[in-house]
Design a protein around this motif. Structure first.
Motif, PDB file in Angstrom:
ATOM      1  N   PHE A  87      10.214   7.711 -23.071  1.00 34.07           N
ATOM      2  CA  PHE A  87      12.040   7.390 -22.465  1.00 34.07           C
ATOM      3  C   PHE A  87      12.636   5.542 -22.512  1.00 34.07           C
ATOM      4  CE2 PHE A  87       9.773  11.943 -22.494  1.00 34.07           C
ATOM      5  CZ  PHE A  87      10.764  12.648 -23.784  1.00 34.07           C
ATOM      6  N   TYR A  88      11.678   5.700 -20.904  1.00 34.58           N
ATOM      7  CA  TYR A  88      11.883   4.340 -20.654  1.00 34.58           C
ATOM      8  C   TYR A  88      11.143   3.691 -20.709  1.00 34.58           C
ATOM      9  CZ  TYR A  88      15.173   8.441 -18.492  1.00 34.58           C
ATOM     10  OH  TYR A  88      15.478   9.890 -18.652  1.00 34.58           O
ATOM     11  N   ASP A  89      11.491   2.165 -20.935  1.00 34.24           N
ATOM     12  CA  ASP A  89      10.153   0.989 -20.724  1.00 34.24           C
ATOM     13  C   ASP A  89       9.735   0.447 -18.994  1.00 34.24           C
ATOM     14  OD1 ASP A  89      10.258   0.771 -23.332  1.00 34.24           O
ATOM     15  OD2 ASP A  89      12.305  -0.695 -23.847  1.00 34.24           O
ATOM     16  N   ASP A  90      11.623   0.691 -18.266  1.00 32.63           N
ATOM     17  CA  ASP A  90      11.013   0.024 -17.046  1.00 32.63           C
ATOM     18  C   ASP A  90      10.687   0.625 -16.023  1.00 32.63           C
ATOM     19  OD1 ASP A  90      13.468   1.868 -17.066  1.00 32.63           O
ATOM     20  OD2 ASP A  90      15.106   0.857 -15.543  1.00 32.63           O
ATOM     21  N   VAL A  91       9.802   2.371 -16.419  1.00 34.41           N
ATOM     22  CA  VAL A  91       9.528   2.911 -15.215  1.00 34.41           C
ATOM     23  C   VAL A  91       8.109   3.172 -14.831  1.00 34.41           C
ATOM     24  CG1 VAL A  91       8.514   5.706 -15.022  1.00 34.41           C
ATOM     25  CG2 VAL A  91      11.145   5.265 -15.565  1.00 34.41           C
ATOM     26  N   THR A  92       7.323   2.610 -14.182  1.00 38.25           N
ATOM     27  CA  THR A  92       5.887   2.074 -13.320  1.00 38.25           C
ATOM     28  C   THR A  92       5.684   3.381 -12.756  1.00 38.25           C
ATOM     29  OG1 THR A  92       6.520   0.607 -11.605  1.00 38.25           O
ATOM     30  CG2 THR A  92       6.475  -0.526 -13.620  1.00 38.25           C
ATOM     31  N   LYS A  93       6.634   3.692 -11.939  1.00 37.31           N
ATOM     32  CA  LYS A  93       5.616   4.941 -11.286  1.00 37.31           C
ATOM     33  C   LYS A  93       6.467   5.726 -11.337  1.00 37.31           C
ATOM     34  CE  LYS A  93       5.403   5.056  -6.026  1.00 37.31           C
ATOM     35  NZ  LYS A  93       5.980   4.654  -4.591  1.00 37.31           N
ATOM     36  N   VAL A 142       0.974  -1.163   0.345  1.00 38.88           N
ATOM     37  CA  VAL A 142       0.510   0.409  -0.262  1.00 38.88           C
ATOM     38  C   VAL A 142       1.017   1.154  -0.039  1.00 38.88           C
ATOM     39  CG1 VAL A 142      -1.498   1.709   1.304  1.00 38.88           C
ATOM     40  CG2 VAL A 142      -1.923  -0.814   1.206  1.00 38.88           C
ATOM     41  N   MET A 143       1.552   1.250   0.858  1.00 39.64           N
ATOM     42  CA  MET A 143       2.823   2.438   1.081  1.00 39.64           C
ATOM     43  C   MET A 143       3.855   2.598  -0.110  1.00 39.64           C
ATOM     44  SD  MET A 143       3.365   1.610   5.062  1.00 39.64           S
ATOM     45  CE  MET A 143       5.296   3.262   4.878  1.00 39.64           C
ATOM     46  N   ASP A 144       4.380   1.701  -0.130  1.00 40.69           N
ATOM     47  CA  ASP A 144       5.494   1.988  -2.094  1.00 40.69           C
ATOM     48  C   ASP A 144       4.202   1.784  -3.460  1.00 40.69           C
ATOM     49  OD1 ASP A 144       6.833   1.923   0.231  1.00 40.69           O
ATOM     50  OD2 ASP A 144       7.593   0.223  -0.195  1.00 40.69           O
ATOM     51  N   ASN A 145       3.359   0.815  -3.449  1.00 36.31           N
ATOM     52  CA  ASN A 145       3.075   0.466  -4.687  1.00 36.31           C
ATOM     53  C   ASN A 145       1.884   1.471  -4.571  1.00 36.31           C
ATOM     54  OD1 ASN A 145       5.222  -0.478  -5.382  1.00 36.31           O
ATOM     55  ND2 ASN A 145       4.333  -2.641  -4.279  1.00 36.31           N
ATOM     56  N   GLY A 146       0.958   1.871  -3.922  1.00 29.84           N
ATOM     57  CA  GLY A 146      -0.321   2.475  -4.178  1.00 29.84           C
ATOM     58  C   GLY A 146      -0.983   1.445  -4.920  1.00 29.84           C
ATOM     59  N   ALA A 147      -1.403   0.254  -3.940  1.00 30.49           N
ATOM     60  CA  ALA A 147      -1.796  -0.926  -3.192  1.00 30.49           C
ATOM     61  C   ALA A 147      -3.803  -0.377  -2.884  1.00 30.49           C
ATOM     62  CB  ALA A 147      -1.227  -2.210  -3.633  1.00 30.49           C
ATOM     63  N   SER A 148      -4.458  -1.243  -3.234  1.00 24.59           N
ATOM     64  CA  SER A 148      -6.083  -0.835  -2.157  1.00 24.59           C
ATOM     65  C   SER A 148      -5.506  -1.464  -0.861  1.00 24.59           C
ATOM     66  CB  SER A 148      -6.989  -1.290  -2.888  1.00 24.59           C
ATOM     67  OG  SER A 148      -7.115  -0.214  -4.121  1.00 24.59           O
ATOM     68  N   LEU A 149      -5.905  -0.441   0.471  1.00 30.02           N
ATOM     69  CA  LEU A 149      -6.124  -1.020   0.934  1.00 30.02           C
ATOM     70  C   LEU A 149      -6.990  -2.035   1.803  1.00 30.02           C
ATOM     71  CD1 LEU A 149      -4.784  -1.007   4.508  1.00 30.02           C
ATOM     72  CD2 LEU A 149      -6.322   1.219   5.052  1.00 30.02           C
TER      73      LEU A 149
END
Length: 743
Positions: free
Chosen positions: A202-208, A57-64
Motif C-alpha cells: 500500500f505504501y512505498d515509503d514505509v520502512t518500519k 539503535v533506539m530509533d532504527n533498531g541498529a545493532s549496538l
C-alpha cells in the motif's frame, strides 16, 4: 467482650486524613523524565558520535556497537552521580510477575589503598545474576547457576532513590530466555518486519512498523491497619472469607464519583513520581467497586509501555504505604464485587504516520485498514486458546467470566459498520473499492450542548478483544500480571498471520500477472484483486471469532463451543495451549520462542498455580481453625449460658425453652457449621497431601484445581454464614463493610 483490636484499627482507619503532597513548582511537562537518561540527557552527557549511534539503535533498531559502551557508561555515571546516585543495578523481569534487581556500588580499588567511583561499559552491557534461583522450568539446575542479564538500550535507564536502574533481558547460560522481555523483543521484531512487508502493498515509503500499547491499570486501596488485621490479605492478596456488605456496588455510585481526599492525595503523589520517571500518566478515576480505582497513561511503544507498567506497579506499592494504604493488585480481592483487570489497548503504526488499524480517506487506504483488521482476526481465531492461556492465572481465574469482566472465551467485537463491511466483502462476487463513513455527528436538541462526534464502533464490555476505532482493546489480562505475556502471544500470532497473508497474496499476484487481462495496468490490478481474494478467504475463515452479542450468556458458551472456540475453564488445562503443535509452530517460525522455552514456561506456570493455591489453602485452614471456630464456639458458649440462665429464672421448663428457642437454634447451627468446617479443613489438608504426592507438575496442578479449590469454596460458604450469626463484637477479622469504604 468486644474485639478491641478490630475496632481499634477500624477507628484509626476512619480517623486518618489526607497526607499533604509537595507539588513541584514547575509544570508537569518541565519535570517529566527528570530521573530518566533520555535523549536530552544523552545529548548533554555523551560525545556527539556516540549519541548518534545510540539514537540509531533506539530509533532504527541498529545493532549496538559495544565499542561505544564505555563512553555511554561514563556519561550515565556522570549524570547519575550528579543526581546523588551511589549504586547501579540490572533491572529485569523474571517469570515471577515482578521485577528483580541486585545493587552494586560505583566503587573500585584505586591501587593506592583507596577507592574510586567507576562504572565500565562491560558492567553496563552484561552481568551474571544467579539463574537457578529464579523460576526456570528446568532449564537451569541448582548447580548450573550461571545466567546473563544484558542491557536493552531501547528502554531508557532511570533512577530510583540512590540507584541507577538499567533495563535488561535475562537469559540462561545456554541462551534460552528466562524472562518476559527477551521473547517480547523478539515478538515485536517479528511483527514489525511482517507488518512492514505487508505495508509495501500500500505504501512505498514505509520502512518500519511499531507496536503501540496503552494499558489501563485497575487496583484497590485498603487502609494499612485493616490490611494488617487480615492475614489472608497479607499472605495472598485476597480475602479468602468474608460475607459481602449490605451495600457494595449495587447503587453504581462509586464509578466516576468524587475521589476521596486521601485517595486524591495518593493519586497526586503517584502521578508526580511517575511523571518524573517518564511514565505518561493521563487518566485517573473511581472504578465500579468500592475502593477500586484506575490509572491509565498515554500509549507508548510496546516494550517501553511494558517496562513502565512494571515500574508503576512497584511505585504504587511504595507510594501507597506513605499514605497509609496498601495497594491490592489481585484480580479478585473481594468476593461479590468487581475484580481488577489491565486492559491492553494494542495497535500498529507505520513510520509514515499511518495508524494501520485506523480507517483511511481513500478506498486504497481503507483496503489497507481492512487488511490489518482481518489479519488481526485471523491471528486471534487461529490462536484463541493460546491467547486465553497467555492471560490465565490462578488469580485471574477468579475474575474472568463474572458479570464484570470478559468471559473465559476469546472472541472479537467489531461494531455494526465494520461487521457489515466484512460481510459485504465476503458475499460480493466482484472486487470493488469501498469507502467507510468514519465518524459522524449526533444532533442533541439542547442549544447549549454542541453536537457530538460519534465513532464508527460501539463498545461491548463483554468482549475480550474489541475493536475501538483505531485499535483493539484486549480486556482479558489481569491487574497483577506482566502484560508482556499477552503481548508476546498476540504479536507473535499477528506476525504469523501477516506472513501467511503476504505469501498467499504474492502467489496470487504471480498467477494473475500471467493473464493478459491484468497486464495492461502494470500489475496494480493484479495486486488489488489478489489482496481482495485472500481477504475474502480469511474473512470466511475467521468468522467464528467474531461475536457482537452478550458474552456473559450461557447461550454464548454453547455457541462458542459449536464454533470450535476454546471454552475450557480449568486454569492448568488452559495452559496446555502453549504446547499445542500450532502454538509451537507459530512461536518457532517467528523465532520468538523454541519448544524448550515453551515447555519450561509451562512448567513455571503449573508450578506457580500450585504454589498460589497451596498458600491460599494453608492460610484458609489456619484462619478457619484459629480464628473462626474459636470465635464461633466462644459465642456459642455465651448462648449456652443464656439458655441455662433462662432455665434457672423460669420455673416452667416449657416457658424457658420457648423464650430461648432462638438461642437454641443458633447453638445447633453453630455446632453444625463448626463441625462441618473442621471436617472440610481435614479434607482440604488430605487433598493437598494427595496432590503433593503427584510427581508430574502438570497433573499436580490439575489435581489442585479439581480437589483443593472446591474444598476451599465449601469452607468459605460455612465461614461466611457464621459471620452473619456470631455477635459482631466478637468477630476478629475486619469485615467487608469496614474494608471497602475509605472515609
Amino acid at each position: 467482650m468486644a474485639n478491641d483490636l478490630r475496632f481499634q484499627v477500624v477507628a484509626e482507619a476512619f480517623k486518618k486524613k489526607a497526607v499533604e503532597v509537595k507539588v513541584p513548582s514547575e509544570r508537569p511537562s518541565e519535570y517529566f523524565g527528570k530521573y530518566v537518561f533520555n535523549k536530552e540527557k544523552m545529548y548533554r552527557y555523551l560525545p556527539k558520535d556516540v549519541y548518534d549511534k545510540m539514537v540509531d539503535v533506539m530509533d532504527n533498531g541498529a545493532s549496538l556497537d559495544r565499542s561505544i559502551a564505555d563512553a555511554v557508561a561514563d556519561g550515565m555515571k556522570k549524570w547519575a552521580m550528579e543526581m546523588g546516585v551511589t549504586h547501579y543495578t540490572h533491572w529485569f523481569q523474571p517469570l515471577t510477575e515482578g521485577t528483580a534487581e541486585k545493587h552494586d556500588a560505583f566503587v573500585e580499588h584505586d591501587g593506592k589503598g583507596g577507592m574510586i567511583e567507576k562504572f565500565s561499559g562491560k558492567l553496563l552491557v552484561q552481568q551474571e545474576p544467579d539463574a537457578s534461583s529464579f523460576p526456570n522450568g528446568g532449564i537451569r539446575n541448582t548447580f548450573e547457576a550461571r545466567g546473563y542479564s544484558a542491557w536493552d538500550p531501547t528502554s531508557p535507564v532511570f533512577i530510583i532513590d540512590d540507584t541507577l536502574c538499567i533495563p535488561t533481558i535475562f537469559i540462561a547460560y545456554t541462551g534460552e530466555a528466562l524472562d518476559y522481555k527477551a521473547p517480547l523483543l523478539r515478538a515485536l521484531h517479528a511483527v514489525g518486519k511482517a507488518a512492514t512487508d505487508v505495508c509495501q502493498f500500500f505504501y512505498d515509503d514505509v520502512t518500519k512498523v511499531q507496536v503501540n500499547l496503552g494499558w489501563e491499570q485497575e487496583y484497590f486501596l485498603v487502609d494499612e491497619g485493616l490490611y494488617s488485621a487480615r492475614p489472608d490479605l497479607l499472605m495472598t492478596g485476597r480475602t479468602l472469607m468474608g460475607h459481602e456488605s449490605a451495600k457494595n456496588q449495587q447503587m453504581d455510585d462509586h464509578y466516576f464519583g468524587t475521589i476521596p481526599d486521601r485517595v486524591q492525595a495518593f493519586m497526586k503523589d503517584l502521578e508526580i513520581q511517575a511523571l518524573e520517571l517518564a511514565i505518561p500518566c493521563k487518566t485517573r478515576h473511581n472504578e465500579v467497586a468500592p475502593n477500586q480505582f484506575e490509572l491509565a497513561p498515554i500509549f507508548e511503544e510496546c516494550n517501553l509501555a511494558v517496562d513502565h507498567n512494571m515500574l508503576l506497579m512497584s511505585l504504587m506499592k511504595k507510594v501507597a504505604r506513605n499514605h497509609g494504604f496498601r495497594v491490592l493488585l489481585h484480580e479478585k480481592p473481594f468476593d461479590g464485587i468487581n475484580g481488577s483487570g489491565k486492559h491492553n489497548n494494542w495497535s500498529l503504526s507505520a513510520d509514515n504516520g499511518v495508524l494501520l488499524h485506523a480507517p483511511g480517506k481513500t478506498p486504497e487506504e481503507n483496503l489497507r485498514f481492512v487488511t490489518f483488521i482481518v489479519e488481526t482476526l485471523m491471528a486471534v481465531h487461529r490462536h484463541n486458546g493460546l491467547l486465553k492461556a497467555s492471560i490465565m492465572s490462578a488469580t485471574n481465574a477468579h475474575r474472568l467470566g463474572g458479570n464484570e469482566a470478559p468471559p473465559a472465551i476469546i472472541s472479537s467485537f467489531l461494531g455494526t459498520q465494520l461487521t457489515e463491511l466484512l460481510n459485504h466483502i465476503e458475499e460480493s462476487e466482484t472486487n470493488e473499492l469501498f469507502n467507510l463513513k468514519g465518524k459522524q455527528g449526533m444532533e442533541i436538541d439542547i442549544p447549549q450542548i454542541p453536537d457530538l462526534i460519534v465513532d464508527n464502533t460501539d463498545r461491548n464490555r463483554t468482549s475480550p478483544f474489541a475493536f475501538t476505532g483505531n485499535r483493539f482493546e484486549f480486556r482479558a489480562p489481569g491487574s497483577s500480571v506482566n502484560c508482556a505475556s499477552a503481548m508476546i502471544a498476540l504479536n507473535a500470532a499477528m506476525a504469523e498471520a501477516l506472513n501467511s497473508f503476504k505469501e498467499r497474496v504474492d502467489k496470487k499476484i504471480a498467477e494473475y500477472s500471467v493473464l493478459t487481462s491484468f497486464n495492461e495496468d502494470s500489475g496494480h490490478t493484479a495486486k488489488f484483486h489478489a489482496i481482495l481474494d485472500v481477504l475474502r478467504d480469511d474473512i470466511k475463515a475467521c468468522k467464528p471469532i467474531r461475536f457482537d452479542g452478550n458474552g456473559y450468556s450461557e447461550e454464548w458458551v454453547k455457541e462458542a463451543a459449536r464454533r470450535g472456540l476454546d471454552v475450557e475453564k480449568s486454569c492448568p488445562v488452559i495452559f496446555e495451549h502453549y504446547l499445542d503443535e500450532s502454538s509451537v509452530r507459530m512461536f518457532e517460525s517467528t523465532k520468538v520462542m523454541n519448544r524448550k522455552e515453551l515447555e519450561a514456561r509451562n512448567e513455571v506456570k503449573w508450578e506457580m498455580y500450585v504454589k498460589t493455591v497451596q498458600i491460599e489453602a494453608r492460610v484458609l485452614g489456619d484462619l478457619a481453625m484459629n480464628h473462626i471456630i474459636p470465635v464461633a464456639t466462644h459465642y456459642q458458649s455465651k448462648l449456652i449460658k443464656n439458655v441455662q440462665g433462662m432455665k434457672d429464672i423460669f420455673s416452667s421448663e416449657g416457658q424457658a425453652l420457648k423464650l430461648s428457642a432462638r438461642n437454641m437454634k443458633l447453638i445447633e447451627e453453630i455446632a453444625e457449621r463448626t463441625e462441618r468446617i473442621e471436617q472440610l479443613v481435614e479434607e482440604l489438608t488430605e487433598a493437598r497431601r494427595v496432590a503433593n504426592r503427584i510427581e508430574n507438575i502438570h497433573q499436580r496442578a490439575i489435581q489442585y484445581h479439581d480437589t483443593v479449590c472446591p474444598k476451599m469454596e465449601a469452607i468459605r460458604q460455612e465461614t461466611d454464614k457464621l459471620e452473619l450469626i456470631v455477635e459482631d463484637g466478637l468477630w476478629t477479622l475486619p469485615k467487608y463493610r469496614e474494608l471497602l469504604f475509605i472515609r
